[in-house]
Every structure is written in C-alpha cells, then in structure tokens.
Design a protein around this motif. Structure first.
Motif, PDB file in Angstrom:
ATOM      1  N   SER A  55       0.806  -1.225   0.000  1.00 15.54           N
ATOM      2  CA  SER A  55       0.000   0.000   0.000  1.00 15.54           C
ATOM      3  C   SER A  55       0.836   1.272   0.000  1.00 15.54           C
ATOM      4  CB  SER A  55      -0.931   0.009   1.230  1.00 15.54           C
ATOM      5  OG  SER A  55      -1.776  -1.117   1.233  1.00 15.54           O
ATOM      6  N   PHE A  56       2.065   1.211   0.518  1.00 18.23           N
ATOM      7  CA  PHE A  56       2.885   2.422   0.655  1.00 18.23           C
ATOM      8  C   PHE A  56       4.320   2.123   0.214  1.00 18.23           C
ATOM      9  CE2 PHE A  56      -0.427   2.458   3.927  1.00 18.23           C
ATOM     10  CZ  PHE A  56      -1.114   3.621   3.575  1.00 18.23           C
ATOM     11  N   PRO A  57       4.545   1.946  -1.078  1.00 20.07           N
ATOM     12  CA  PRO A  57       5.889   1.581  -1.556  1.00 20.07           C
ATOM     13  C   PRO A  57       6.941   2.643  -1.271  1.00 20.07           C
ATOM     14  CG  PRO A  57       4.433   2.139  -3.388  1.00 20.07           C
ATOM     15  CD  PRO A  57       3.566   2.043  -2.173  1.00 20.07           C
ATOM     16  N   GLY A  58       6.536   3.884  -1.029  1.00 21.92           N
ATOM     17  CA  GLY A  58       7.509   4.932  -0.731  1.00 21.92           C
ATOM     18  C   GLY A  58       7.955   4.956   0.715  1.00 21.92           C
ATOM     19  N   VAL A  59       7.319   4.166   1.562  1.00 21.90           N
ATOM     20  CA  VAL A  59       7.680   4.102   2.981  1.00 21.90           C
ATOM     21  C   VAL A  59       8.814   3.099   3.168  1.00 21.90           C
ATOM     22  CG1 VAL A  59       6.863   3.367   5.265  1.00 21.90           C
ATOM     23  CG2 VAL A  59       5.411   4.804   3.813  1.00 21.90           C
ATOM     24  N   VAL A  60       9.828   3.489   3.919  1.00 18.80           N
ATOM     25  CA  VAL A  60      10.936   2.585   4.242  1.00 18.80           C
ATOM     26  C   VAL A  60      10.454   1.588   5.289  1.00 18.80           C
ATOM     27  CG1 VAL A  60      13.268   2.404   5.192  1.00 18.80           C
ATOM     28  CG2 VAL A  60      12.659   4.353   3.732  1.00 18.80           C
ATOM     29  N   LEU A  61      10.648   0.305   5.028  1.00 19.12           N
ATOM     30  CA  LEU A  61      10.248  -0.747   5.968  1.00 19.12           C
ATOM     31  C   LEU A  61      11.489  -1.467   6.467  1.00 19.12           C
ATOM     32  CD1 LEU A  61       8.081  -2.504   7.355  1.00 19.12           C
ATOM     33  CD2 LEU A  61       8.059  -3.925   5.285  1.00 19.12           C
ATOM     34  N   LEU A  62      11.714  -1.409   7.773  1.00 24.97           N
ATOM     35  CA  LEU A  62      12.819  -2.116   8.410  1.00 24.97           C
ATOM     36  C   LEU A  62      12.223  -3.229   9.264  1.00 24.97           C
ATOM     37  CD1 LEU A  62      14.957   0.954   9.598  1.00 24.97           C
ATOM     38  CD2 LEU A  62      15.089  -0.273   7.420  1.00 24.97           C
ATOM     39  N   ARG A  63      12.616  -4.463   8.998  1.00 23.37           N
ATOM     40  CA  ARG A  63      12.024  -5.612   9.672  1.00 23.37           C
ATOM     41  C   ARG A  63      13.012  -6.212  10.665  1.00 23.37           C
ATOM     42  NH1 ARG A  63       8.803  -8.879   4.944  1.00 23.37           N
ATOM     43  NH2 ARG A  63       8.018  -9.954   6.792  1.00 23.37           N
ATOM     44  N   ASN A  64      12.638  -6.241  11.938  1.00 25.30           N
ATOM     45  CA  ASN A  64      13.461  -6.870  12.960  1.00 25.30           C
ATOM     46  C   ASN A  64      13.108  -8.349  13.073  1.00 25.30           C
ATOM     47  OD1 ASN A  64      14.730  -4.439  13.624  1.00 25.30           O
ATOM     48  ND2 ASN A  64      13.096  -3.876  15.054  1.00 25.30           N
ATOM     49  N   ALA A  65      14.103  -9.173  13.335  1.00 28.80           N
ATOM     50  CA  ALA A  65      13.890 -10.611  13.422  1.00 28.80           C
ATOM     51  C   ALA A  65      13.132 -11.006  14.684  1.00 28.80           C
ATOM     52  CB  ALA A  65      15.233 -11.346  13.377  1.00 28.80           C
ATOM     53  N   LYS A  66      13.162 -10.138  15.700  1.00 29.90           N
ATOM     54  CA  LYS A  66      12.415 -10.397  16.933  1.00 29.90           C
ATOM     55  C   LYS A  66      11.921  -9.069  17.487  1.00 29.90           C
ATOM     56  CE  LYS A  66      16.450 -10.258  20.032  1.00 29.90           C
ATOM     57  NZ  LYS A  66      17.176 -11.000  21.097  1.00 29.90           N
ATOM     58  N   ASN A  67      11.050  -9.152  18.481  1.00 33.07           N
ATOM     59  CA  ASN A  67      10.500  -7.952  19.096  1.00 33.07           C
ATOM     60  C   ASN A  67      11.556  -7.315  19.999  1.00 33.07           C
ATOM     61  OD1 ASN A  67       9.020  -5.952  20.325  1.00 33.07           O
ATOM     62  ND2 ASN A  67       7.396  -7.287  21.063  1.00 33.07           N
ATOM     63  N   LEU A  68      12.056  -6.161  19.587  1.00 34.46           N
ATOM     64  CA  LEU A  68      13.091  -5.455  20.351  1.00 34.46           C
ATOM     65  C   LEU A  68      12.513  -4.445  21.321  1.00 34.46           C
ATOM     66  CD1 LEU A  68      15.685  -4.768  17.492  1.00 34.46           C
ATOM     67  CD2 LEU A  68      15.599  -6.704  19.090  1.00 34.46           C
ATOM     68  N   GLY A  69      11.181  -4.390  21.421  1.00 32.43           N
ATOM     69  CA  GLY A  69      10.551  -3.435  22.324  1.00 32.43           C
ATOM     70  C   GLY A  69      10.553  -2.030  21.749  1.00 32.43           C
ATOM     71  N   TRP A  70      10.005  -1.095  22.542  1.00 34.20           N
ATOM     72  CA  TRP A  70       9.930   0.305  22.111  1.00 34.20           C
ATOM     73  C   TRP A  70      11.326   0.895  21.977  1.00 34.20           C
ATOM     74  CZ3 TRP A  70      11.138   5.337  23.371  1.00 34.20           C
ATOM     75  CH2 TRP A  70      10.349   6.349  22.811  1.00 34.20           C
ATOM     76  N   SER A  71      12.170   0.600  22.943  1.00 37.51           N
ATOM     77  CA  SER A  71      13.502   1.209  22.951  1.00 37.51           C
ATOM     78  C   SER A  71      14.387   0.638  21.842  1.00 37.51           C
ATOM     79  CB  SER A  71      14.165   1.019  24.322  1.00 37.51           C
ATOM     80  OG  SER A  71      14.114  -0.338  24.723  1.00 37.51           O
ATOM     81  N   GLY A  72      14.522  -0.673  21.791  1.00 41.11           N
ATOM     82  CA  GLY A  72      15.390  -1.274  20.785  1.00 41.11           C
ATOM     83  C   GLY A  72      14.879  -1.063  19.374  1.00 41.11           C
TER      84      GLY A  72
END
Length: 326
Positions: A55-72
């Motif tokens: 839906s938003f190809p112009g948005v940068v998507l960074l995918r983390n392998a696990k849940n790093l929480g709000w801080s990480g």
C-alpha cells in the motif's frame, strides 16, 4: 544552504495492522516537503509488513527478526535515519493521527532555538483514551501559537534533533518498553537541552499494544520506574519515589485514577497480585543493579564530555539551517 532539513518519522509497529491503516495515511498527508517515513516492524505476524509494502511503496520498511521493544525498535529506526543524514527524527507510535502542519511547526520551533531538545505536541489521548472527535474539532479550530516550555513530552510523539542523540546517546535499550522517554528527557535536561511543546493537535489511540499484554505492561512499568530512579535521581528521591510506587500499587486505600494509564499499569489487580508483580520488579532491579549503575556512570560521562565541548564552542551552538516558514 539547505532550506528544509530532513525529518525522519520512525513509526514502530508490533502487530498493529489495524492502527497502521489510519496512521500511515495521516502521516503521509503531512505538508512538510522533506519527510522520510520509516516503519520499524518488531517481528509482527498480522500481515503488517505486507500491508506496508503493497500500500505504501515509498515508505521505508525495516524488519526486525524479533520484538526489540519500544527502545530497541526505535533505535533501529534512529540509526537508519542518522545514516540517511536526518537532522531531526520523530518517534511516533503506530496508533496516532496527526495534523498536516505538525512537522512544519516542530521544525520551526527547533530551528529557532539552538538549545532545542525534545519537542512535543498537543496530544489528545497522551495519558488516557480520548474521543477522536475532540482531535478532529481541534484540527478545525487550530490557530498557531508560540511554542511553550515543557516539563515532559510523552513517548507517543517525540521530535528530536539527531545532534542531541549524538551528544547524549540513543534510547536506553534496557527498558524495552515504558519509562525510556523519561530517561532520555532526563539526560537531555542535564545536558542543557530544552523541552518544548507546540500547540499542533495529534491524536493517540492510547495503549494500542499494552492493552494486549496488560500483565507484562504492569511489570515493565514497575521495574522500569525503579530503574529510571536509580539511573537518574539522588538517593533521597529514589527512596521517596519507590515508596510512592509501593503506595499506588499495594495500598488498598490509595487514591488513583483509572483514566490515567500509568496508574492502571501500577495497579492492575488486587493488592496481593500487585505486591507479587512489585516484588518481581524490585528483584529484577536488585539483580541488574550493577548494569544500571554502569549505565548511570556512562550517561554522566557522556553528558560531562558534551558540556565541556559546548563550553568551548561558539555561543551560537548548533548552526541552524534556514528555518522553514511558519
């Protein structure tokens, strides 16, 4: 000279597809001309990433392998934004809607003050749920006003100069979630940065993630409040504030507000359950006390180094770019 400094909006997501459906269109309607939108996904399993990509190809998507929480998770976005040359980064929860002028006014406020640190907004739902109709009416009635000093900026929407993060460090990963914005702002104040609030309205669904994990949210709130105190306050303040946490959590006669999210997380159940959660939080802080004290020393050294540098720097401090029009 660069007229419009690059602003990176970091939207952290964890299984928040239903929130992204209204958050991303709202953010992408921003009128600021140099806005980079970054979605950092904390290992969602609800189709969030596929939705963003399609839906938003112009948005940068960074995918983390696990849940790093709000801080990480936010630190992943911050590092990416810094590498792209962003002058400002915004940490924005995924359950937000924004006024189109929000970034323009925040940039103008930050560019006007060489000591600007964290800039906040008028957030409907910052501390508890509020009807979206109040935000919509505020958008219709909004008239710009001068920025005002702030004592606290909520973590749901924080506009931050990357120069400040280079000086005092990024978000403290050890918090995972809850209390990390208090820690960042405490460090900013000690380093001489100002907290400011602009009157642009934003709306926050409030507790978009924590309502799915109420017990974990309570444990994190208790343990992180104690960690924040050990890391940033004097012994007297630590003792008084820990006593207050005990009072709110475990005193059946304590006066609390269910409309205040912080109180709900400190007092999630009956006295016995709350006491058990608090005992865990105290035990965690005892086990991790050496780490917390080491982090306190590192923070103080970084701030002292920055203050020595600024003491010998030109009075003008950070060289502003040409500020955008209000």
């Amino acid at each position: 000279m660069q007229s419009w400094p690059l602003v990176s909006v970091v939207i952290l997501n964890w299984n928040g597809l239903r929130h992204l459906r209204y958050c991303l269109p709202s953010v992408l309607a921003t009128d600021y001309p140099r806005c980079q939108v970054i979605v950092v996904d904390n290992a969602s399993s609800d189709g969030s990433c596929a939705y963003v990509q399609s839906s938003f190809p112009g948005v940068v998507l960074l995918r983390n392998a696990k849940n790093l929480g709000w801080s990480g998770g936010n630190n992943v976005g911050i590092r990416y934004a810094m590498a792209q040359g962003a002058r400002y980064v915004v940490l924005l929860n995924n359950d937000m809607k924004v006024h189109p002028r929000w970034l323009t006014k925040a940039v103008a406020a930050a560019e006007a003050d060489p000591h600007a640190g964290v800039v906040g907004f008028h957030v409907f739902g910052e501390y508890g749920k509020e009807p979206i109709e109040r935000f919509e009416q505020a958008c219709r009635d909004w008239q710009p006003a001068q920025p005002q000093p702030a004592t606290h900026v909520g973590g749901c929407a924080m506009f931050i100069p990357t120069d400040m993060l280079r000086a005092i460090g990024l978000v403290d990963d050890a918090y995972f979630a809850y209390g990390e914005e208090d820690d960042l702002e405490a460090r900013a104040r000690r380093a001489g940065f100002a907290l400011t609030r602009v009157n642009v309205p934003l709306w926050h669904y409030s507790e978009g993630s924590s309502e799915r994990i109420p017990w974990k949210a309570s444990i994190l709130t208790m343990r992180n409040r104690i960690r924040y105190l050990i890391k940033n306050e004097s012994l007297g303040v630590i003792l008084r504030q820990v006593a207050l946490v005990v009072h709110i959590s475990c005193n059946p006669f304590a006066r609390t507000s269910r409309g205040f999210a912080y109180h709900r997380r400190l007092r999630p159940s009956n006295v016995l359950v709350n006491a058990g959660l608090l005992a865990y939080a105290l035990g965690w802080n005892l086990v991790h006390l050496p780490q917390t004290l080491a982090a306190r020393r590192w923070d103080n050294q970084a701030i002292a180094s920055y203050l020595r540098t600024t003491a010998t720097a030109p009075e003008s401090g950070r060289l502003p770019t040409q500020a955008p029009p209000p």
